[in-house]
Design a protein around this motif. Structure first.
Motif, PDB file in Angstrom:
ATOM      1  N   ARG A   1       0.834  -1.199   0.000  1.00  0.00           N
ATOM      2  CA  ARG A   1       0.000   0.000   0.000  1.00  0.00           C
ATOM      3  C   ARG A   1       0.870   1.251   0.000  1.00  0.00           C
ATOM      4  O   ARG A   1       1.904   1.294   0.657  1.00  0.00           O
ATOM      5  CB  ARG A   1      -0.895  -0.008   1.237  1.00  0.00           C
ATOM      6  CG  ARG A   1      -1.818   1.171   1.298  1.00  0.00           C
ATOM      7  CD  ARG A   1      -2.772   1.080   2.458  1.00  0.00           C
ATOM      8  NE  ARG A   1      -3.468   2.361   2.562  1.00  0.00           N
ATOM      9  CZ  ARG A   1      -4.040   2.788   3.652  1.00  0.00           C
ATOM     10  NH1 ARG A   1      -4.037   2.058   4.733  1.00  0.00           N
ATOM     11  NH2 ARG A   1      -4.633   3.964   3.679  1.00  0.00           N
ATOM     12  N   GLU A   2       0.423   2.250  -0.734  1.00  0.00           N
ATOM     13  CA  GLU A   2       1.133   3.531  -0.787  1.00  0.00           C
ATOM     14  C   GLU A   2       0.624   4.435   0.338  1.00  0.00           C
ATOM     15  O   GLU A   2      -0.582   4.595   0.519  1.00  0.00           O
ATOM     16  CB  GLU A   2       0.888   4.177  -2.146  1.00  0.00           C
ATOM     17  CG  GLU A   2       1.778   5.338  -2.437  1.00  0.00           C
ATOM     18  CD  GLU A   2       1.578   5.879  -3.845  1.00  0.00           C
ATOM     19  OE1 GLU A   2       1.880   7.072  -4.033  1.00  0.00           O
ATOM     20  OE2 GLU A   2       1.111   5.143  -4.731  1.00  0.00           O
ATOM     21  N   TYR A   3       1.550   4.996   1.110  1.00  0.00           N
ATOM     22  CA  TYR A   3       1.236   5.889   2.220  1.00  0.00           C
ATOM     23  C   TYR A   3       1.897   7.244   1.990  1.00  0.00           C
ATOM     24  O   TYR A   3       2.906   7.332   1.306  1.00  0.00           O
ATOM     25  CB  TYR A   3       1.779   5.340   3.553  1.00  0.00           C
ATOM     26  CG  TYR A   3       1.152   4.069   4.030  1.00  0.00           C
ATOM     27  CD1 TYR A   3       0.053   4.091   4.887  1.00  0.00           C
ATOM     28  CD2 TYR A   3       1.665   2.833   3.660  1.00  0.00           C
ATOM     29  CE1 TYR A   3      -0.515   2.918   5.354  1.00  0.00           C
ATOM     30  CE2 TYR A   3       1.103   1.651   4.121  1.00  0.00           C
ATOM     31  CZ  TYR A   3       0.014   1.702   4.963  1.00  0.00           C
ATOM     32  OH  TYR A   3      -0.546   0.543   5.420  1.00  0.00           O
TER      33      TYR A   3
ATOM     34  N   ARG B   1       1.776   7.353  11.695  1.00  0.00           N
ATOM     35  CA  ARG B   1       0.731   6.904  12.623  1.00  0.00           C
ATOM     36  C   ARG B   1       0.900   5.444  13.038  1.00  0.00           C
ATOM     37  O   ARG B   1       0.258   4.992  13.981  1.00  0.00           O
ATOM     38  CB  ARG B   1      -0.650   7.055  11.991  1.00  0.00           C
ATOM     39  CG  ARG B   1      -1.035   8.478  11.734  1.00  0.00           C
ATOM     40  CD  ARG B   1      -2.430   8.546  11.151  1.00  0.00           C
ATOM     41  NE  ARG B   1      -2.581   9.792  10.442  1.00  0.00           N
ATOM     42  CZ  ARG B   1      -3.319   9.948   9.354  1.00  0.00           C
ATOM     43  NH1 ARG B   1      -3.989   8.939   8.859  1.00  0.00           N
ATOM     44  NH2 ARG B   1      -3.408  11.121   8.769  1.00  0.00           N
ATOM     45  N   TYR B   2       1.724   4.703  12.308  1.00  0.00           N
ATOM     46  CA  TYR B   2       1.881   3.275  12.557  1.00  0.00           C
ATOM     47  C   TYR B   2       3.277   3.009  13.099  1.00  0.00           C
ATOM     48  O   TYR B   2       4.196   3.782  12.903  1.00  0.00           O
ATOM     49  CB  TYR B   2       1.663   2.479  11.264  1.00  0.00           C
ATOM     50  CG  TYR B   2       0.334   2.786  10.637  1.00  0.00           C
ATOM     51  CD1 TYR B   2      -0.832   2.233  11.156  1.00  0.00           C
ATOM     52  CD2 TYR B   2       0.229   3.648   9.554  1.00  0.00           C
ATOM     53  CE1 TYR B   2      -2.070   2.521  10.593  1.00  0.00           C
ATOM     54  CE2 TYR B   2      -1.002   3.940   8.988  1.00  0.00           C
ATOM     55  CZ  TYR B   2      -2.139   3.374   9.517  1.00  0.00           C
ATOM     56  OH  TYR B   2      -3.356   3.663   8.969  1.00  0.00           O
ATOM     57  N   ASN B   3       3.428   1.907  13.736  1.00  0.00           N
ATOM     58  CA  ASN B   3       4.733   1.488  14.237  1.00  0.00           C
ATOM     59  C   ASN B   3       5.458   0.746  13.108  1.00  0.00           C
ATOM     60  O   ASN B   3       5.806  -0.422  13.239  1.00  0.00           O
ATOM     61  CB  ASN B   3       4.540   0.591  15.470  1.00  0.00           C
ATOM     62  CG  ASN B   3       5.843   0.327  16.175  1.00  0.00           C
ATOM     63  OD1 ASN B   3       6.810   1.064  16.016  1.00  0.00           O
ATOM     64  ND2 ASN B   3       5.877  -0.738  16.953  1.00  0.00           N
ATOM     65  N   ALA B   4       5.658   1.449  11.995  1.00  0.00           N
ATOM     66  CA  ALA B   4       6.235   0.842  10.795  1.00  0.00           C
ATOM     67  C   ALA B   4       7.760   0.820  10.881  1.00  0.00           C
ATOM     68  O   ALA B   4       8.377   1.718  11.444  1.00  0.00           O
ATOM     69  CB  ALA B   4       5.796   1.617   9.558  1.00  0.00           C
TER      70      ALA B   4
ATOM     71  N   PRO C   1       2.720  -2.817  10.452  1.00  0.00           N
ATOM     72  CA  PRO C   1       1.935  -3.832  11.167  1.00  0.00           C
ATOM     73  C   PRO C   1       0.534  -3.932  10.587  1.00  0.00           C
ATOM     74  O   PRO C   1      -0.060  -2.938  10.177  1.00  0.00           O
ATOM     75  CB  PRO C   1       1.880  -3.302  12.608  1.00  0.00           C
ATOM     76  CG  PRO C   1       3.007  -2.332  12.715  1.00  0.00           C
ATOM     77  CD  PRO C   1       3.205  -1.774  11.339  1.00  0.00           C
ATOM     78  N   GLU C   2       0.011  -5.162  10.529  1.00  0.00           N
ATOM     79  CA  GLU C   2      -1.335  -5.393   9.982  1.00  0.00           C
ATOM     80  C   GLU C   2      -2.376  -4.667  10.819  1.00  0.00           C
ATOM     81  O   GLU C   2      -2.322  -4.683  12.044  1.00  0.00           O
ATOM     82  CB  GLU C   2      -1.649  -6.886   9.965  1.00  0.00           C
ATOM     83  CG  GLU C   2      -0.801  -7.666   8.989  1.00  0.00           C
ATOM     84  CD  GLU C   2      -1.039  -7.280   7.542  1.00  0.00           C
ATOM     85  OE1 GLU C   2      -2.193  -7.012   7.163  1.00  0.00           O
ATOM     86  OE2 GLU C   2      -0.048  -7.236   6.807  1.00  0.00           O
ATOM     87  N   ARG C   3      -3.290  -4.032  10.122  1.00  0.00           N
ATOM     88  CA  ARG C   3      -4.390  -3.352  10.789  1.00  0.00           C
ATOM     89  C   ARG C   3      -5.639  -4.186  10.614  1.00  0.00           C
ATOM     90  O   ARG C   3      -5.960  -4.595   9.519  1.00  0.00           O
ATOM     91  CB  ARG C   3      -4.605  -1.973  10.181  1.00  0.00           C
ATOM     92  CG  ARG C   3      -3.403  -1.083  10.369  1.00  0.00           C
ATOM     93  CD  ARG C   3      -3.555   0.188   9.593  1.00  0.00           C
ATOM     94  NE  ARG C   3      -3.747  -0.147   8.187  1.00  0.00           N
ATOM     95  CZ  ARG C   3      -4.537   0.538   7.382  1.00  0.00           C
ATOM     96  NH1 ARG C   3      -5.194   1.569   7.785  1.00  0.00           N
ATOM     97  NH2 ARG C   3      -4.666   0.180   6.124  1.00  0.00           N
ATOM     98  N   LYS C   4      -6.352  -4.436  11.691  1.00  0.00           N
ATOM     99  CA  LYS C   4      -7.559  -5.241  11.626  1.00  0.00           C
ATOM    100  C   LYS C   4      -8.775  -4.337  11.515  1.00  0.00           C
ATOM    101  O   LYS C   4      -8.862  -3.321  12.174  1.00  0.00           O
ATOM    102  CB  LYS C   4      -7.670  -6.140  12.846  1.00  0.00           C
ATOM    103  CG  LYS C   4      -6.555  -7.151  12.891  1.00  0.00           C
ATOM    104  CD  LYS C   4      -6.681  -8.066  14.049  1.00  0.00           C
ATOM    105  CE  LYS C   4      -5.503  -9.043  13.975  1.00  0.00           C
ATOM    106  NZ  LYS C   4      -5.421  -9.890  15.112  1.00  0.00           N
ATOM    107  N   GLY C   5      -9.703  -4.752  10.639  1.00  0.00           N
ATOM    108  CA  GLY C   5     -10.967  -4.040  10.543  1.00  0.00           C
ATOM    109  C   GLY C   5     -10.989  -2.905   9.558  1.00  0.00           C
ATOM    110  O   GLY C   5     -12.025  -2.371   9.249  1.00  0.00           O
ATOM    111  N   SER C   6      -9.839  -2.475   9.045  1.00  0.00           N
ATOM    112  CA  SER C   6      -9.848  -1.382   8.057  1.00  0.00           C
ATOM    113  C   SER C   6      -8.754  -1.610   7.054  1.00  0.00           C
ATOM    114  O   SER C   6      -7.808  -2.319   7.285  1.00  0.00           O
ATOM    115  CB  SER C   6      -9.658  -0.040   8.740  1.00  0.00           C
ATOM    116  OG  SER C   6      -8.390   0.008   9.357  1.00  0.00           O
ATOM    117  N   GLN C   7      -8.866  -0.965   5.924  1.00  0.00           N
ATOM    118  CA  GLN C   7      -7.887  -1.143   4.852  1.00  0.00           C
ATOM    119  C   GLN C   7      -7.410   0.174   4.360  1.00  0.00           C
ATOM    120  O   GLN C   7      -8.002   1.131   4.215  1.00  0.00           O
ATOM    121  CB  GLN C   7      -8.533  -1.959   3.734  1.00  0.00           C
ATOM    122  CG  GLN C   7      -7.609  -2.429   2.685  1.00  0.00           C
ATOM    123  CD  GLN C   7      -6.537  -3.408   3.145  1.00  0.00           C
ATOM    124  OE1 GLN C   7      -6.000  -3.326   4.233  1.00  0.00           O
ATOM    125  NE2 GLN C   7      -6.196  -4.315   2.300  1.00  0.00           N
TER     126      GLN C   7
END
Length: 125
Positions: A39-41, A48-51, A119-125
């Motif tokens: 995914r492009e961010y 916002r993520y612990n990437a 990290p994988e996000r659950k419930g949203s894409q």
């Protein structure tokens, strides 16, 4: 009659079990699936993520002659996504994409990005 039809189908299926079709469609589809998994961010989004940063990835395209495929941002971003996926990433932040000049190229374009493991996000894409 039903047994005969079932027997004929079984024989046909067994007879075709060793048949293999070799095309380049598999590699094309495989690369499309792999690119779709990245995914492009934007830089703001990735913060916002612990990437985990996996490093710089680059892609370029040189159109050497008129009539050849012209460089496009879309194609280069897909190449960047494949490179990020090969590094184990699922995220990408484009730093720069632009046209330039290169010897022996009618048109030249290159893109740079940072690959990330997000990290994988659950419930949203």
């Amino acid at each position: 009659m039903k047994r005969l039809a079932a027997s004929v189908i079984a024989v046909l299926l067994c007879g075709c079990s060793g048949v293999q079709f070799n095309t380049n469609w598999g590699s094309y589809a495989d690369s499309r699936v792999k690119a779709a998994s990245v995914r492009e961010y934007s830089m703001e989004e990735i913060d916002r993520y612990n990437a985990t940063s996996l490093g710089l990835v680059e892609a370029s395209h040189c159109q050497q002659k008129p009539g050849e495929r012209e460089p496009s941002r879309h194609a280069l971003v897909n190449d960047l996504k494949l490179r990020a996926q090969r590094l184990g990433g699922n995220g990408l932040v484009i730093e720069a994409c632009g046209k330039g000049a290169a010897a022996a190229c009618e048109r030249y374009m290159e893109c740079r990005a940072i690959a990330y493991a997000v990290p994988e996000r659950k419930g949203s894409q």
